[in-house]
Design a protein around this motif. Structure first.
Motif, PDB file in Angstrom:
ATOM      1  N   SER A   1      63.766   7.491  50.348  1.00 51.43           N
ATOM      2  CA  SER A   1      64.467   6.307  49.972  1.00 51.43           C
ATOM      3  C   SER A   1      65.041   5.686  51.178  1.00 51.43           C
ATOM      4  O   SER A   1      65.096   6.239  52.230  1.00 51.43           O
ATOM      5  CB  SER A   1      65.551   6.635  49.024  1.00 51.43           C
TER       6      SER A   1
ATOM      7  N   GLU B   1      68.283   2.977  51.735  1.00 50.91           N
ATOM      8  CA  GLU B   1      69.124   1.982  51.169  1.00 50.91           C
ATOM      9  C   GLU B   1      69.726   1.252  52.315  1.00 50.91           C
ATOM     10  O   GLU B   1      69.983   1.775  53.335  1.00 50.91           O
ATOM     11  CB  GLU B   1      70.234   2.541  50.319  1.00 50.91           C
TER      12      GLU B   1
ATOM     13  N   THR C   1      68.370  10.001  47.443  1.00 48.41           N
ATOM     14  CA  THR C   1      69.767  10.146  47.838  1.00 48.41           C
ATOM     15  C   THR C   1      70.253  11.566  47.571  1.00 48.41           C
ATOM     16  O   THR C   1      71.030  12.126  48.339  1.00 48.41           O
ATOM     17  CB  THR C   1      70.641   9.107  47.098  1.00 48.41           C
TER      18      THR C   1
ATOM     19  N   GLU D   1      75.342   2.013  46.123  1.00 53.52           N
ATOM     20  CA  GLU D   1      74.618   3.179  46.632  1.00 53.52           C
ATOM     21  C   GLU D   1      75.506   3.949  47.595  1.00 53.52           C
ATOM     22  O   GLU D   1      75.566   5.169  47.578  1.00 53.52           O
ATOM     23  CB  GLU D   1      73.333   2.740  47.337  1.00 53.52           C
TER      24      GLU D   1
ATOM     25  N   GLU E   1      66.668   6.517  54.793  1.00 53.83           N
ATOM     26  CA  GLU E   1      66.284   6.471  53.386  1.00 53.83           C
ATOM     27  C   GLU E   1      65.842   5.060  53.048  1.00 53.83           C
ATOM     28  O   GLU E   1      66.616   4.126  53.117  1.00 53.83           O
ATOM     29  CB  GLU E   1      67.437   6.891  52.462  1.00 53.83           C
TER      30      GLU E   1
ATOM     31  N   LYS F   1      72.065   2.077  38.220  1.00 57.41           N
ATOM     32  CA  LYS F   1      73.112   2.890  38.837  1.00 57.41           C
ATOM     33  C   LYS F   1      74.373   2.077  38.952  1.00 57.41           C
ATOM     34  O   LYS F   1      74.338   0.849  38.992  1.00 57.41           O
ATOM     35  CB  LYS F   1      72.684   3.458  40.185  1.00 57.41           C
TER      36      LYS F   1
HETATM   37 ZN   LIG Z   1      68.940   6.286  46.705  1.00 59.06          ZN
END
Ligand SMILES: [Zn+2]
Ligand SMILES: Nc1nc2c(ncn2[C@@H]2O[C@H](COP(=O)(O)OP(=O)(O)OP(=O)(O)O)[C@@H](O)[C@H]2O)c(=O)[nH]1
Length: 357
Positions: free
Chosen positions: A7, A9, A56, A85, A136, A279
């Motif tokens: 990932s 972010e 994550t 996040e 990520e 999320k």
């Molecule tokens: Zn993530």
């Protein structure tokens, strides 16, 4: 939901000034490493994988395990969800993050490319303060483009080598593939998946070992991978909103379940909204602590964090929804209705008798 993990972010604000945060390790070891090899190359691991695959989670695991490495983290979040996040990662991983690198909005593979580079350059000025870079990427980024980023700048090329690259396009570019969420599938499906991955890998076996490549040869190798658009699925959109106040836990569950389970929420064109990833950080009535919401396809859960809301004025709900046919206004209005306990919005937008496919 077992996908290669990875990932990125990224964060939208102050891309220029921000730097990835460093994870403290014992001072003695730090000293030793600084003295021993100041010119050592720094491995970069790119973690990628589909939305909600567990990138994550893996990152937090790596950061909390005792590995005696000082890890710099770069997050690249698709859309505007980075702030959430960030809070998720901080809450889950404890107080490891001192400072965050925030890359500007968009995905790393296209519009953020410049910022991504600047980010890495900033990072290299802190050389000696960390031993490892973890990047990520968003579940929707093209791994080839992300990997190429490390070769755009000749100077960076000498400082950094790509260590492991487990990314989405798809399995082809990965050095390591992690099959996650195996608890959610049958042994039979898992075996099928293993076989598929092995076949794919044998076709592209010469792709890995990035560390010995120059930028040119990396590009050359990438040509063997079928070209895909920068976002693997262009129809997927990200919606972020914030609604102040508290929601009753029961009402929040109804909101989420209508989206993820009943799938009876429609947009203005009467298309069903399809939420792939949800999320957020929410404020639940009568709960002093902040609560994290995590949803992937039909699975979701609410998890209390150790962090308490300071006072009532601070209480707010921040949500990120990723999926198809999402209409931000409708989703936000429905959430406002959830907090306010008003039925009106619900009845106009949920059609109990017309369940989406
Ligand atoms: Zn993530
Ligand atoms: N059942 C199960 N759930 C998992 C596993 N690994 C992670 N999860 C859960 O899956 C959800 C998503 O995990 P994340 O680590 O945030 O996924 P991500 O890939 O970073 O997600 P994005 O960055 O939004 O693409 C969380 O609720 C995790 O707790 C696993 O092995 N099994």
């Amino acid at each position: 939901m077992f996908q290669p993990v990875g990932s990125a972010e990224e964060e939208e604000e102050q891309a220029e000034e921000d730097c990835p945060e460093l994870v403290p390790i014992e001072a003695k070891q730090r000293e030793e490493e600084e003295n021993s090899n100041p010119a050592a190359k720094i491995p970069v691991t790119i973690i990628t994988g589909y939305l909600g695959a567990g990138k994550t989670t893996l990152l937090n695991y790596i950061l909390t395990e005792q590995h005696n490495k000082r890890v710099a983290v770069i997050l690249n979040e698709f859309g505007e969800g980075s702030a959430v996040e960030k809070s998720l990662a901080v809450s889950q991983g404890g107080e490891l993050y001192e400072e965050w690198l925030e890359l500007r909005n968009g995905c790393l593979c296209c519009s953020v490319k410049d910022n991504g580079l600047r980010a890495i350059e900033n990072l290299m000025q802190k050389k000696g303060k960390f031993d490892y870079i973890l990047l990520e990427t968003t579940g929707l980024a093209d791994p080839g483009a992300v990997a190429s980023m490390f070769w755009v700048d000749a100077e960076l090329g000498v400082d950094i080598y790509l260590d492991e690259c487990d990314l989405g396009r798809q399995v082809a570019l990965a050095d390591i593939i992690i099959i996650n969420k195996t608890d959610l599938v049958s042994e039979e499906d898992l075996n099928k998946l293993r076989t598929t991955i092995r076949v794919d890998l044998s076709n592209v076996l010469d792709l890995h070992a990035f560390d010995s490549l120059s930028g040119v040869s990396l590009q050359k190798k990438l040509q063997h991978v079928p070209a895909t658009p920068p976002h693997l699925d262009q129809s997927i959109v990200t919606v972020t909103f914030e609604v102040p106040g508290n929601a009753k836990e029961e009402s929040l569950n109804v909101y989420i379940q209508n989206l993820l389970w009943e799938k009876n929420v429609r947009n203005r064109d009467d298309d069903c909204m399809e939420v792939i990833r949800l999320k957020g950080l929410v404020s639940i009535k009568d709960k002093p602590q902040q609560v994290i919401v995590q949803g992937v396809h039909e699975l979701y859960d609410l998890e209390e964090t150790p962090v308490s809301w300071k006072d009532d004025t601070e209480r707010t709900n921040r949500l990120v929804l990723i999926g198809r046919n999402l209409d931000k206004d409708i989703l936000k209005q429905l959430f406002i209705a959830t907090v306010a306990e008003t039925e009106k919005w619900w009845t106009t937008h949920f059609k109990e008798d017309q369940v989406c496919p």
